[in-house]
Design a protein around this motif. Structure first.
Motif, PDB file in Angstrom:
ATOM      1  N   UNK A  75      42.431  39.491  40.266  1.00 50.95           N
ATOM      2  CA  UNK A  75      43.703  40.066  39.817  1.00 50.95           C
ATOM      3  C   UNK A  75      44.852  39.319  40.490  1.00 50.95           C
ATOM      4  N   UNK A  76      45.830  38.905  39.698  1.00 53.40           N
ATOM      5  CA  UNK A  76      46.982  38.191  40.243  1.00 53.40           C
ATOM      6  C   UNK A  76      46.788  36.696  40.417  1.00 53.40           C
ATOM      7  N   UNK A  77      45.619  36.170  40.048  1.00 51.79           N
ATOM      8  CA  UNK A  77      45.385  34.726  40.168  1.00 51.79           C
ATOM      9  C   UNK A  77      46.330  33.946  39.268  1.00 51.79           C
TER      10      UNK A  77
ATOM     11  N   UNK B 134      38.882  44.492  39.732  1.00 49.14           N
ATOM     12  CA  UNK B 134      39.054  45.494  40.792  1.00 49.14           C
ATOM     13  C   UNK B 134      38.563  46.866  40.370  1.00 49.14           C
ATOM     14  N   UNK B 135      38.609  47.133  39.060  1.00 52.65           N
ATOM     15  CA  UNK B 135      38.245  48.469  38.572  1.00 52.65           C
ATOM     16  C   UNK B 135      37.605  48.354  37.197  1.00 52.65           C
ATOM     17  N   UNK B 136      36.896  49.396  36.803  1.00 56.43           N
ATOM     18  CA  UNK B 136      36.338  49.467  35.454  1.00 56.43           C
ATOM     19  C   UNK B 136      37.504  49.574  34.481  1.00 56.43           C
ATOM     20  N   UNK B 137      37.580  48.654  33.527  1.00 60.10           N
ATOM     21  CA  UNK B 137      38.700  48.661  32.583  1.00 60.10           C
ATOM     22  C   UNK B 137      38.455  47.646  31.481  1.00 60.10           C
ATOM     23  N   UNK B 138      39.377  47.618  30.533  1.00 62.92           N
ATOM     24  CA  UNK B 138      39.401  46.588  29.504  1.00 62.92           C
ATOM     25  C   UNK B 138      40.311  45.477  30.018  1.00 62.92           C
ATOM     26  N   UNK B 139      39.827  44.238  29.941  1.00 63.61           N
ATOM     27  CA  UNK B 139      40.563  43.080  30.437  1.00 63.61           C
ATOM     28  C   UNK B 139      40.867  42.121  29.296  1.00 63.61           C
ATOM     29  N   UNK B 140      42.018  41.452  29.424  1.00 69.44           N
ATOM     30  CA  UNK B 140      42.425  40.459  28.443  1.00 69.44           C
ATOM     31  C   UNK B 140      42.112  39.070  29.001  1.00 69.44           C
ATOM     32  N   UNK B 141      41.323  38.311  28.244  1.00 68.67           N
ATOM     33  CA  UNK B 141      40.959  36.936  28.588  1.00 68.67           C
ATOM     34  C   UNK B 141      41.723  36.019  27.644  1.00 68.67           C
TER      35      UNK B 141
END
Length: 165
Positions: free
Chosen positions: A103-105, A124-131
């Motif tokens: 996160x924050x890279x 960092x947490x269970x979630x939906x991430x945007x690639x």
């Protein structure tokens, strides 16, 4: 909740695509293409498969993204961006080691001719991430971040329009 809704929308979109082959493919029109081949998120989150729900879709000029649900206890997630045949010129891995993102890279420079250079992401947490792949001239960069409601909404709207075809 987001993950369940998103998975349902992706499944419905796949069914709609297979049932409407004579209708212009909204995903294909907006998909990232290299030499005419669609580019996908391929990694541990989808068993490295090139599936339509992980096809990169244009979000902005030079920016193509997809979403994936990640669990924090399954980290790191190894992934690449590639076409369905892992072709040279459209097989994106990290350009410089170690290829680790958190996160924050900062955006990570990609090599479109990679072989085994998988990126790694630590949610960092269970979630939906945007690639995303961001294209800047002849250079490509990867970004990964937790998807906001706006990003999830964009993809929900996109697949809703697809269902209406």
């Amino acid at each position: 909740m987001k993950t369940t809704v998103l998975a349902s929308l992706f499944a419905a979109a796949a069914v709609a695509l297979s049932a409407c082959s004579s209708v212009p493919d909204l995903i294909s029109v907006n998909a990232m293409k290299i030499d005419g081949k669609d580019i996908y998120l391929r990694g541990e989150m989808n068993d490295y498969a090139a599936i339509s729900s992980n096809r990169l879709i244009k979000r902005d000029e030079g920016m193509y993204c997809t979403l994936a649900a990640l669990r924090s206890d399954w980290t790191p997630y190894r992934f690449k961006f590639a076409d369905d045949n892992w072709s040279q010129g459209s097989n994106f891995g990290y350009a410089y080691p170690p290829g680790v993102m958190r996160a924050g890279s900062a955006p990570m420079k990609l090599n479109p001719n990679s072989q085994f250079e998988e990126l790694r992401y630590f949610p960092k947490e269970d979630a939906v991430y945007q690639f995303c792949i961001v294209q800047n001239g002849n250079e490509y960069f990867a970004t990964v971040e937790k998807a906001s409601d706006k990003e999830v909404g964009f993809f929900n709207d996109f697949f809703r329009r697809l269902e209406e075809l």
